[in-house]
Write an enzyme that holds these catalytic residues in place. Structure first.
Site, mmCIF file in Angstrom:
data_model
loop_
_atom_site.group_PDB
_atom_site.id
_atom_site.type_symbol
_atom_site.label_atom_id
_atom_site.label_comp_id
_atom_site.label_asym_id
_atom_site.label_seq_id
_atom_site.Cartn_x
_atom_site.Cartn_y
_atom_site.Cartn_z
ATOM 1 N N MET A 1 -9.194 -3.023 8.064
ATOM 2 C CA MET A 1 -9.188 -3.589 9.422
ATOM 3 C C MET A 1 -8.245 -2.528 9.287
ATOM 4 O O MET A 1 -7.996 -2.965 10.750
ATOM 5 C CB MET A 1 -7.714 -4.864 9.287
ATOM 6 N N GLU A 2 -8.419 -0.908 9.354
ATOM 7 C CA GLU A 2 -7.897 -0.190 10.100
ATOM 8 C C GLU A 2 -8.151 1.482 10.017
ATOM 9 O O GLU A 2 -7.782 2.384 10.573
ATOM 10 C CB GLU A 2 -6.270 -0.374 9.385
ATOM 11 N N GLU B 1 0.646 -0.878 0.548
ATOM 12 C CA GLU B 1 -0.280 0.185 -0.300
ATOM 13 C C GLU B 1 0.982 0.946 0.172
ATOM 14 O O GLU B 1 0.665 2.525 -0.611
ATOM 15 C CB GLU B 1 -1.019 0.001 1.410
ATOM 16 N N ASP C 1 -11.455 -6.912 -3.179
ATOM 17 C CA ASP C 1 -12.063 -7.887 -3.292
ATOM 18 C C ASP C 1 -13.846 -7.619 -2.544
ATOM 19 O O ASP C 1 -13.623 -6.482 -1.752
ATOM 20 C CB ASP C 1 -11.647 -8.873 -2.100
#
Ligand code: ADE
Length: 228
Positions: free
Chosen positions: A172-173, A12, A196
């Site tokens: 997730m962050e 990323e 996804d």
């Protein structure tokens, strides 16, 4: 201005490091922080490692140790809203923690006393994102992003998160970074490209599309930085 650019995984931030070219590396708190000048700005770039705990540590460090005045998060997400396809970009209007659960005490999902279920991202940064999208001729969606310490690869879980939080994407962050920036009064933006759709194929799709989607998000963020 000192601008923090943050991701969770090496994929990323690698496109961002490539774009800035040269930078210094500072090792701190078992992580690496990359600093450089970019136009009139000072940048500090880092990936946190996956999840809410590591991203909290990194966001707080970017602000408290490196003096970040704005924080831009770039990365990938699982799509919930069926209008979001792989590679599409979404900017978070609000973020929440889908795995925070003290409902046993009568509280709503995602809530703890003295906290809030939803944290809003900076309106001016969002407007800037839409200006950049217009210039790039790209479609940018905005919506709610739900965060949790789980890779979601289940249609049932995805549907539950979508219904409970009216969420459009999950990752997730984002919400942990939002909590830090909100508490420390630092304007922030969370941008994600879909890797996804958080269903049975999510693991396979994530591995197939991570690099490409991460780059789409990173390129967009750097175009934003150029306009700030
Ligand atoms: N980030 C990208 N895809 C994800 C998924 N399916 N679950 C959690 N985080 C993600």
């Amino acid at each position: 201005m000192t601008i923090a650019i943050m991701g969770a995984m090496p994929e990323e931030i690698e496109p961002i490091l490539k774009r800035v070219g040269s930078y210094e590396t500072v090792v701190y708190a078992q992580n690496r922080y990359f600093t450089c000048k970019f136009g009139t700005h000072q940048l500090v770039i880092a990936y946190s490692k996956i999840g809410k705990v590591f991203s909290t540590l990194t966001a707080a460090t970017l602000i408290e140790k490196f003096g970040a005045e704005v924080l831009l998060f770039s990365g990938v997400a699982g799509g919930i809203n069926p209008e979001l396809g792989i590679g599409d970009l979404i900017v978070a209007t609000q973020l929440c923690q889908h795995d925070l659960d003290i409902t046993a005490f009568g509280h709503p999902y995602g809530y703890v006393p003295e906290g809030a279920v939803f944290i809003e991202s900076d309106r001016r940064l969002r407007e800037c994102a839409f200006d950049v999208a217009l210039e790039m001729g790209m479609t940018l969606k905005e919506g709610i992003i739900a965060t949790g310490d789980q890779f979601v690869a289940s249609p049932e879980k995805k549907a539950w998160i979508g219904k409970t939080f009216h969420a459009d994407a999950l990752e997730m962050e984002g919400a942990s970074v939002a909590v830090v920036c909100d508490a420390l009064e630092v304007p922030f933006l969370v941008l994600r490209a879909i890797s996804d759709t958080a269903d049975m194929d999510a693991g396979f799709d994530f591995e197939s599309f991570l690099e490409n989607s991460a780059k789409r998000s990173a390129d967009f963020i750097m175009n934003m930085v150029e306009t700030l």
